[in-house]
Design a protein around this motif. Structure first.
Motif, short mmCIF file in Angstrom:
data_model
loop_
_atom_site.label_atom_id
_atom_site.label_comp_id
_atom_site.label_asym_id
_atom_site.label_seq_id
_atom_site.Cartn_x
_atom_site.Cartn_y
_atom_site.Cartn_z
N GLY A 111 37.15 104.98 59.66
CA GLY A 111 37.14 106.01 60.69
C GLY A 111 35.82 105.92 61.41
O GLY A 111 34.77 105.79 60.78
N ALA A 112 35.83 105.96 62.75
CA ALA A 112 34.59 105.73 63.49
C ALA A 112 34.72 106.26 64.91
O ALA A 112 35.82 106.56 65.39
N ALA A 113 33.58 106.36 65.57
CA ALA A 113 33.53 106.75 66.98
C ALA A 113 32.35 106.05 67.64
O ALA A 113 31.34 105.76 67.00
N VAL A 114 32.50 105.78 68.94
CA VAL A 114 31.41 105.20 69.72
C VAL A 114 31.36 105.91 71.07
O VAL A 114 32.40 106.26 71.63
N ALA A 115 30.16 106.15 71.55
CA ALA A 115 29.97 106.76 72.87
C ALA A 115 28.82 106.07 73.57
O ALA A 115 27.85 105.65 72.93
N VAL A 116 28.94 105.94 74.89
CA VAL A 116 27.91 105.29 75.69
C VAL A 116 27.74 106.09 76.98
O VAL A 116 28.73 106.46 77.63
N TYR A 117 26.49 106.38 77.33
CA TYR A 117 26.16 106.96 78.62
C TYR A 117 25.39 105.93 79.43
O TYR A 117 24.57 105.18 78.88
N ARG A 118 25.67 105.89 80.73
CA ARG A 118 24.88 105.05 81.62
C ARG A 118 24.39 105.90 82.79
O ARG A 118 25.20 106.53 83.48
N ASP A 119 23.08 105.93 82.96
CA ASP A 119 22.46 106.73 84.02
C ASP A 119 22.95 108.18 83.97
O ASP A 119 23.26 108.79 84.99
N GLY A 153 27.27 113.13 70.46
CA GLY A 153 26.01 113.83 70.34
C GLY A 153 24.83 112.88 70.22
O GLY A 153 23.77 113.11 70.82
N LEU A 154 25.01 111.80 69.47
CA LEU A 154 23.95 110.82 69.28
C LEU A 154 23.64 110.10 70.59
O LEU A 154 22.48 110.00 71.01
N ALA A 155 24.68 109.62 71.26
CA ALA A 155 24.49 108.94 72.55
C ALA A 155 23.95 109.90 73.60
O ALA A 155 23.09 109.54 74.41
N GLY A 156 24.46 111.13 73.59
CA GLY A 156 24.03 112.12 74.57
C GLY A 156 22.58 112.48 74.43
O GLY A 156 21.89 112.73 75.43
N LEU A 157 22.09 112.52 73.19
CA LEU A 157 20.69 112.82 72.99
C LEU A 157 19.82 111.71 73.57
O LEU A 157 18.84 111.98 74.28
N TYR A 158 20.16 110.46 73.27
CA TYR A 158 19.36 109.36 73.81
C TYR A 158 19.46 109.31 75.34
O TYR A 158 18.47 108.99 76.01
N ALA A 159 20.62 109.64 75.88
CA ALA A 159 20.74 109.71 77.34
C ALA A 159 19.85 110.79 77.91
O ALA A 159 19.24 110.62 78.98
N ALA A 160 19.76 111.92 77.20
CA ALA A 160 18.95 113.04 77.68
C ALA A 160 17.46 112.72 77.66
O ALA A 160 16.68 113.31 78.41
N LEU A 161 17.05 111.78 76.82
CA LEU A 161 15.65 111.37 76.82
C LEU A 161 15.27 110.73 78.15
O LEU A 161 14.13 110.83 78.61
N GLY A 169 17.38 111.00 81.15
CA GLY A 169 17.81 111.80 82.29
C GLY A 169 19.00 112.63 81.89
O GLY A 169 20.05 112.10 81.58
N ASP A 170 18.85 113.94 81.85
CA ASP A 170 19.89 114.82 81.33
C ASP A 170 21.18 114.69 82.14
O ASP A 170 21.14 114.56 83.36
N THR A 171 22.31 114.74 81.46
CA THR A 171 23.60 114.55 82.12
C THR A 171 24.00 115.73 82.99
O THR A 171 24.89 115.60 83.82
N GLN A 172 23.38 116.90 82.82
CA GLN A 172 23.83 118.08 83.54
C GLN A 172 23.04 118.36 84.81
O GLN A 172 23.61 118.60 85.87
N ASP A 173 21.72 118.32 84.72
CA ASP A 173 20.95 118.74 85.90
C ASP A 173 19.88 117.75 86.33
O ASP A 173 19.06 118.05 87.19
N PRO A 196 15.82 102.21 78.44
CA PRO A 196 15.38 102.74 79.74
C PRO A 196 15.69 101.82 80.91
O PRO A 196 15.98 102.31 82.01
N GLU A 197 15.62 100.51 80.71
CA GLU A 197 15.85 99.59 81.82
C GLU A 197 17.29 99.63 82.29
O GLU A 197 17.56 99.61 83.50
N ALA A 198 18.24 99.74 81.36
CA ALA A 198 19.65 99.78 81.72
C ALA A 198 20.17 101.20 81.87
O ALA A 198 21.32 101.39 82.29
N GLY A 199 19.36 102.20 81.53
CA GLY A 199 19.80 103.59 81.61
C GLY A 199 20.88 103.93 80.61
O GLY A 199 21.74 104.77 80.88
#
Length: 397
Positions: free
Chosen positions: A29-37, A285-293, A295-299, A363-366
């Protein structure tokens, strides 16, 4: 096998790799998430919530009566917790509350015992503090009581001159970082993280799982990857195996600083604030935290300033690791890209969890990346399933 979730056009390779992890590499059982910019481009999950419900062949369809992994299913991520925990001291530094070049003892006077009076905060964060093990291991109850761990590492004689070498502080990192944050803020690390970082942004990650979130957490357990892993199964080097087999080695003692090892499915363990090993979260949550470091996804706001993001990826330790017995690289709280722990690029910073989980930012790839699994394999820094997903992200870019 049913895969749930979404993939943005151009990132289909990540879905393909995720499916192959179940079909070939033995995921349950597993999950993966990726945010870009700041935009979510991958959000996938599959298999059973509890590892015991998976098929013996790794097919991951949940088995008889197994509750399926849901969008909000969370798991213990072991040492991937360290990368989340590192957000706290770096934000304290960013706010002018913590000086990385100050002696740890200037915040925590008791720590100067045992030849550690010159240990700097940056040494503590980069696994250079010289206390990766304890002369007397703690019991599971002592490890989580909020007092015994800090007292033990403060009294411990350094195994080497702090700052002169590095070695992975697998378990003692929990008490080192927790006590430092407590002395600076007056709050526990898990509380500060929830109040200042994850709570305001709705990020599904906890260091100290609240009672209200227990129902979403699946059971984890050890698995052996199939022999048909196409050459991707990691095999420990002989010297690592020999070090682990020697009860007197730093390798063995560092991972056995809590003896016996806690039951990771015990609610008391999940509720404990052990920032080295007991964080619980979703891949999102894990990917979202690193994305927020970055540039936050909301504002559009960032948790880290550009200067702090550069600091997170700055090498403070490199070369032979006295605990892991391979060459490793560390920044302030983060494991950095290396042959022993490949991330997306040399700019990446993050942390793997022994057995499979991985989170990082690039950071380079966002990119903000998170992978969590309930099937803990015999990997430490470069799990084949996580690496397959990282390669797929790289190909998508």
């Amino acid at each position: 096998m049913d895969v749930n979730g979404t993939v943005t056009e151009g990132f289909e390779a990540v879905r393909d790799a995720f499916v192959r992890n179940f079909e070939v590499l033995g995921d349950r059982g597993a999950a993966v998430a990726v945010y870009r910019d700041g935009r979510k481009v991958v959000d996938l999950w599959a298999g059973p919530k509890d590892v015991e419900a998976g098929d013996a062949d790794g097919g991951g369809d949940g088995g008889e009566g197994g509750e399926p992994w849901a969008a909000g299913t969370a798991q213990v991520v072991r040492s991937a917790t360290k990368g989340v925990a590192a957000v706290v001291p770096l934000l304290l530094h960013q706010r002018g509350l913590l000086d990385l070049d100050a002696p740890v003892a200037s915040y925590w006077p008791e720590f100067k015992a045992g030849g550690k009076e010159r240990t700097l905060v940056r040494d503590l964060l980069a696994h250079r503090a010289g206390v990766p093990a304890l002369d007397t291991a703690l019991t599971p109850a002592e490890a989580v009581d909020g007092l015994s761990g800090a007292r033990a590492v403060a009294e411990q004689q350094a195994f080497w001159e702090p700052g002169s070498a590095h070695g992975y502080h697998a378990q003692t990192y929990s008490w080192l970082l927790s006590e430092l944050v407590l002395r600076v803020t007056g709050a526990s690390l898990g509380q500060w993280l929830a109040q200042e970082v994850t709570g305001p942004r709705g990020l599904e990650f906890w260091i100290g799982l609240p009672q209200a979130e227990t129902a979403r957490v699946g059971r984890v357990g050890p698995v052996d990857p199939p022999q048909t892993a196409g050459g991707l199964r990691t095999r420990p080097r002989r010297n690592v195996s020999e070090a682990w087999a020697d009860p007197s080695s730093l390798t063995r003692r560092a991972f056995a600083a809590i003896t016996p090892l806690p039951d990771e499915n015990d609610p008391a363990f999940r509720a404990a604030e052990l920032p080295a090993s007991a964080g619980t979260g979703t891949a999102r949550g894990l990917a979202g935290l690193y994305a927020a470091l970055l540039g936050d996804t909301q504002d559009g706001t960032r948790l880290f300033t550009p200067e702090t993001a550069r600091l997170a990826g700055t090498e403070l330790s490199s070369g032979p690791d006295r605990v892991l017995v391979v060459n490793t690289r560390f920044g302030p709280g983060y494991m950095l890209h290396s042959p022993a722990s490949p991330l997306l690029s040399p700019a990446s910073f993050g942390h793997p969890g022994r057995g499979g989980s991985l989170g990082f930012a690039d950071p380079e790839a966002g990119i903000g990346f998170g992978y969590v699994t309930n099937a803990h394999a015999k990997s430490v820094t470069a799990d084949p399933r996580a690496q397959a997903l990282v390669r797929a992200v790289r190909s998508a870019l």
